[in-house]
Design a protein around this motif. Structure first.
Motif, PDB file in Angstrom:
ATOM      1  N   TYR A  21      17.730  -6.182   1.569  1.00  0.00           N
ATOM      2  CA  TYR A  21      16.346  -5.979   2.340  1.00  0.00           C
ATOM      3  C   TYR A  21      16.253  -4.990   3.085  1.00  0.00           C
ATOM      4  O   TYR A  21      15.397  -3.966   2.357  1.00  0.00           O
ATOM      5  N   ALA A  22      17.585  -3.727   3.438  1.00  0.00           N
ATOM      6  CA  ALA A  22      16.938  -3.005   3.619  1.00  0.00           C
ATOM      7  C   ALA A  22      16.885  -2.036   2.469  1.00  0.00           C
ATOM      8  O   ALA A  22      15.952  -0.894   1.895  1.00  0.00           O
ATOM      9  N   ILE A  23      17.185  -1.562   0.850  1.00  0.00           N
ATOM     10  CA  ILE A  23      16.813  -0.895   0.085  1.00  0.00           C
ATOM     11  C   ILE A  23      15.379  -1.054  -0.442  1.00  0.00           C
ATOM     12  O   ILE A  23      14.522  -0.514  -0.485  1.00  0.00           O
ATOM     13  N   LEU A  24      15.182  -3.009  -0.553  1.00  0.00           N
ATOM     14  CA  LEU A  24      14.054  -3.381  -0.777  1.00  0.00           C
ATOM     15  C   LEU A  24      13.111  -2.912   0.097  1.00  0.00           C
ATOM     16  O   LEU A  24      11.995  -2.264  -0.266  1.00  0.00           O
ATOM     17  N   LYS A  25      12.899  -2.823   1.322  1.00  0.00           N
ATOM     18  CA  LYS A  25      11.426  -2.452   1.894  1.00  0.00           C
ATOM     19  C   LYS A  25      12.005  -1.054   2.050  1.00  0.00           C
ATOM     20  O   LYS A  25      10.395  -0.508   2.206  1.00  0.00           O
ATOM     21  N   ILE A  26      12.418   0.888   2.455  1.00  0.00           N
ATOM     22  CA  ILE A  26      13.046   1.533   1.901  1.00  0.00           C
ATOM     23  C   ILE A  26      12.202   1.644   0.163  1.00  0.00           C
ATOM     24  O   ILE A  26      10.548   2.414   0.662  1.00  0.00           O
ATOM     25  N   SER A  27      12.487   0.834  -0.421  1.00  0.00           N
ATOM     26  CA  SER A  27      11.872   1.101  -2.377  1.00  0.00           C
ATOM     27  C   SER A  27       9.990   0.956  -1.832  1.00  0.00           C
ATOM     28  O   SER A  27       9.392   1.536  -2.561  1.00  0.00           O
ATOM     29  N   LYS A  28       9.703   0.348  -1.421  1.00  0.00           N
ATOM     30  CA  LYS A  28       8.593  -0.520  -0.450  1.00  0.00           C
ATOM     31  C   LYS A  28       7.875   0.450  -0.386  1.00  0.00           C
ATOM     32  O   LYS A  28       6.277   0.944  -0.511  1.00  0.00           O
ATOM     33  N   LEU A  29       8.167   1.234   0.853  1.00  0.00           N
ATOM     34  CA  LEU A  29       8.043   2.681   1.212  1.00  0.00           C
ATOM     35  C   LEU A  29       7.773   3.649   1.312  1.00  0.00           C
ATOM     36  O   LEU A  29       6.674   3.874   0.643  1.00  0.00           O
ATOM     37  N   ILE A  30       8.075   3.639  -0.183  1.00  0.00           N
ATOM     38  CA  ILE A  30       8.294   4.963  -0.971  1.00  0.00           C
ATOM     39  C   ILE A  30       6.941   4.770  -2.505  1.00  0.00           C
ATOM     40  O   ILE A  30       6.721   5.785  -1.838  1.00  0.00           O
ATOM     41  N   VAL A  31       7.203   3.560  -2.563  1.00  0.00           N
ATOM     42  CA  VAL A  31       5.697   3.334  -2.897  1.00  0.00           C
ATOM     43  C   VAL A  31       4.592   3.805  -2.628  1.00  0.00           C
ATOM     44  O   VAL A  31       3.805   4.048  -3.283  1.00  0.00           O
ATOM     45  N   LYS A  32       4.897   2.693  -1.009  1.00  0.00           N
ATOM     46  CA  LYS A  32       3.386   3.063  -0.572  1.00  0.00           C
ATOM     47  C   LYS A  32       3.161   5.004   0.241  1.00  0.00           C
ATOM     48  O   LYS A  32       1.999   4.929  -0.219  1.00  0.00           O
ATOM     49  N   ARG A  33       4.391   5.425  -0.152  1.00  0.00           N
ATOM     50  CA  ARG A  33       4.585   7.199   0.457  1.00  0.00           C
ATOM     51  C   ARG A  33       3.170   7.337  -0.908  1.00  0.00           C
ATOM     52  O   ARG A  33       2.158   8.475  -0.718  1.00  0.00           O
ATOM     53  N   ASN A  34       3.884   6.946  -2.210  1.00  0.00           N
ATOM     54  CA  ASN A  34       3.435   7.571  -3.544  1.00  0.00           C
ATOM     55  C   ASN A  34       1.855   7.368  -3.306  1.00  0.00           C
ATOM     56  O   ASN A  34       1.323   8.109  -4.127  1.00  0.00           O
ATOM     57  N   GLU A  35       1.880   6.104  -3.201  1.00  0.00           N
ATOM     58  CA  GLU A  35       0.455   5.626  -3.497  1.00  0.00           C
ATOM     59  C   GLU A  35      -1.074   6.252  -2.393  1.00  0.00           C
ATOM     60  O   GLU A  35      -2.280   6.758  -2.517  1.00  0.00           O
ATOM     61  N   CYS A  36       0.110   6.568  -1.360  1.00  0.00           N
ATOM     62  CA  CYS A  36      -0.768   7.893  -0.449  1.00  0.00           C
ATOM     63  C   CYS A  36      -1.123   9.128  -0.068  1.00  0.00           C
ATOM     64  O   CYS A  36      -2.506   9.466  -0.451  1.00  0.00           O
ATOM     65  N   ILE A  37      -0.760   9.684  -1.230  1.00  0.00           N
ATOM     66  CA  ILE A  37      -0.156  11.041  -1.639  1.00  0.00           C
ATOM     67  C   ILE A  37      -1.506  10.798  -3.138  1.00  0.00           C
ATOM     68  O   ILE A  37      -2.344  11.372  -2.776  1.00  0.00           O
ATOM     69  N   GLN A  38      -1.507   9.870  -3.994  1.00  0.00           N
ATOM     70  CA  GLN A  38      -2.042  10.070  -5.352  1.00  0.00           C
ATOM     71  C   GLN A  38      -3.213  10.183  -4.589  1.00  0.00           C
ATOM     72  O   GLN A  38      -4.104  10.062  -5.081  1.00  0.00           O
TER      73      GLN A  38
END
Length: 521
Positions: free
Chosen positions: A33-50
């Motif tokens: 669950y933690a890995i999936l959550k962190i992965s989702k947050l990383i994707v979200k961060r990359n989307e924000c940067i873009q």
């Protein structure tokens, strides 16, 4: 066969193995669950940067973003104004490693957002829902549209007109209490007094609660303290990234304090609704409401029907009452308190207002509806104070579709847009000498030269403040009756330190001295 203790077939041994297996499975589940959550947050961060790539911003920390730049010491709002000088239209701002906003502070950018029906952002405003529910402030889509349409009649000219006397009575109660303070050569803290008065006004005007004096009610004092605590806790939750998780926040001491304060605040609104529902059982009271005489906000909530003859649910009614109780008293208290402070700091403008008010009232010590239009200079001073000290210093939306701004830059759907009202009102590219108190900015000929989105203390567009006329009327009434009765004097030893706490407050309070006005017989 002899059974040995601790053998694999022992029930105790089997139970131990089962527990170990369960613990291992739970640990694996939590890890996944933690890995999936962190992965989702990383994707979200990359989307924000873009999404924010076209928009530069001030240097940030890789993990904290810009959070540590806000010291909570009275300088935070000015930090945004300072950054806005380098990025005069808009800038990217990060709150932690995964949350980014496009912060806008120019009228042409603000127009693109506020003229739309884009919903409030689903991060910071979601922290309010356990307190005020999914009411007009935070709801979206068809629910927001339906509620807005049903509640708009509650702010019609015919409804607001009789409120002036009630506002005047509440103001007089507060000013009578100040008589003893005027005899001292020392300042007193203003915001608490004004909060009690604006809450008294809301209770009378919106809910017809006349059965007790709010100025001596421990229950009402507890409500105001609960609102202050809730506002502070929402700010803390936004600033601390782990608190963005509901379950982490709920497990924390701050989460416990939040639930306790919610219970106190909501118990007051529940009592108000119960009392009115009980009154509606009386046929005479029901006939009065149906005849639309002296209808108030709660009448409309309880009796409103759409084209399908559907009313509001009990949950929706409570959400709107909680919202209006908070918004209707706290924002107005902020506006009045900072206006009185502004006039204390500018005695020459204060005296012009006083002369105008004395002339308009013609010897009376109370306000009437017709008096509101006889105070143009006082109204300009109120607006100038709202410019310098906007009661709601910032608002935010979340885009549902791509938006292109006037300079060609754009953001995609799903982007968080923060509108810094404080920075717009002090933007040097829009306002000459923006930090100077100058009511003449609001002369009709000067206002006509500016964008209507340069001055937005009540927001603008379809999602503007539904109660702005109510608030402006109350501010005029209170300021007029206060200036007629007292000279306001600044205390230079106690300069207020502005902090955003949903509404604009002061870290150390707002202090004034007052002296009686001696009118010529």
């Amino acid at each position: 066969m002899i059974m040995r203790f601790g053998s694999p077939s022992s029930p105790k041994r089997k139970l131990t193995l089962d527990c170990i297996c369960i613990h291992n499975l739970v640990a694996i589940f939590c890890l996944v669950y933690a890995i999936l959550k962190i992965s989702k947050l990383i994707v979200k961060r990359n989307e924000c940067i873009q999404a924010l790539q076209p928009f530069l911003g001030p240097p940030k920390h890789w993990f904290f973003g810009h959070i540590r730049e806000f010291k909570q010491d009275g300088t935070d709002l000015f930090k945004i104004v300072e950054w806005a000088e380098s990025y005069p239209l808009a800038m990217s701002m990060w709150f932690g490693p995964f949350v980014a906003f496009l912060n806008i502070h120019h009228p042409d950018y603000v127009k693109a957002i506020l003229t739309s029906t884009e919903p409030k952002d689903d991060l910071s405003y979601s922290f309010l829902i356990p307190w005020i529910g999914d009411g007009l402030l935070v709801s979206k889509g068809q629910k927001w549209f339906r509620h807005r349409r049903l509640l708009t009649p509650g702010f019609h000219y015919d409804v607001l007109k009789p409120y002036i006397k009630l506002m005047s009575d509440s103001a007089k109660t507060m000013l009578d209490k100040w008589d003893s303070l005027s005899e001292r050569d020392e300042s007193f803290e203003l915001f608490e007094h004004v909060s009690l008065m604006t809450l008294d006004t809301i209770m009378k005007c919106a809910f017809k609660m006349f059965s007790f004096s709010l100025f001596f009610s421990s229950e009402i004092n507890s409500y105001i303290k609960a609102v202050y605590d809730l506002s502070n806790l929402v700010n803390i939750r936004f600033r601390i990234f782990p608190y963005h998780s509901d379950w982490l926040f709920n497990l924390s001491p701050h989460g416990y304090q939040f639930r306790k304060a919610c219970k106190i605040a909501q118990s007051h609104t529940e009592q108000i609704i119960r009392n009115r529902k009980e009154a509606l059982k009386d046929e005479e009271e029901l006939h009065r409401i149906k005849a639309k005489k002296n209808i108030d906000f709660l009448d409309i909530l309880l009796c409103a029907r759409d084209e399908n003859q559907q009313g509001l649910s009990d949950e929706a009614i409570r959400a709107e009452v909680d919202t209006f109780m908070f918004e209707g008293h706290d924002t107005t208290a902020s506006g009045i308190s900072w206006t009185l402070y502004s006039l204390a700091c500018n005695p020459e403008h204060q005296q012009i207002c006083r002369d105008e008010i004395i002339s308009a009232l013609e010897g009376r010590d109370f306000m009437e509806w017709e008096d509101l239009s006889k105070m143009p200079y006082t109204t300009m001073c109120i607006k100038e104070s709202l410019r310098l000290y906007p009661p709601v210093p910032g608002i935010s939306r979340k885009t549902t579709k791509p938006i292109t701004f006037f300079d060609g830059r754009s953001v995609p759907g799903g982007c968080l847009i923060g509108t810094s009202i404080f920075a717009i009102h002090r933007n040097a590219t829009v306002w000459e000498n923006p930090n100077v108190f100058d009511p003449h900015r609001f002369l009709p000929e000067n206002s006509a030269k500016r964008s209507p989105h340069a001055f937005v203390p009540f927001s603008a567009g379809p999602r503007n403040c539904i109660g702005q006329n109510f608030a402006m009327n109350e501010m005029k009434v209170v300021i007029a009756q206060t200036l007629r009765r007292y000279h306001l004097i600044e205390d230079p030893t106690k300069k207020p330190k502005m902090i955003p706490r949903l509404v604009l407050r002061s870290l150390n309070g707002i202090h004034l001295k007052i002296k009686p006005v001696h009118l010529e017989p």
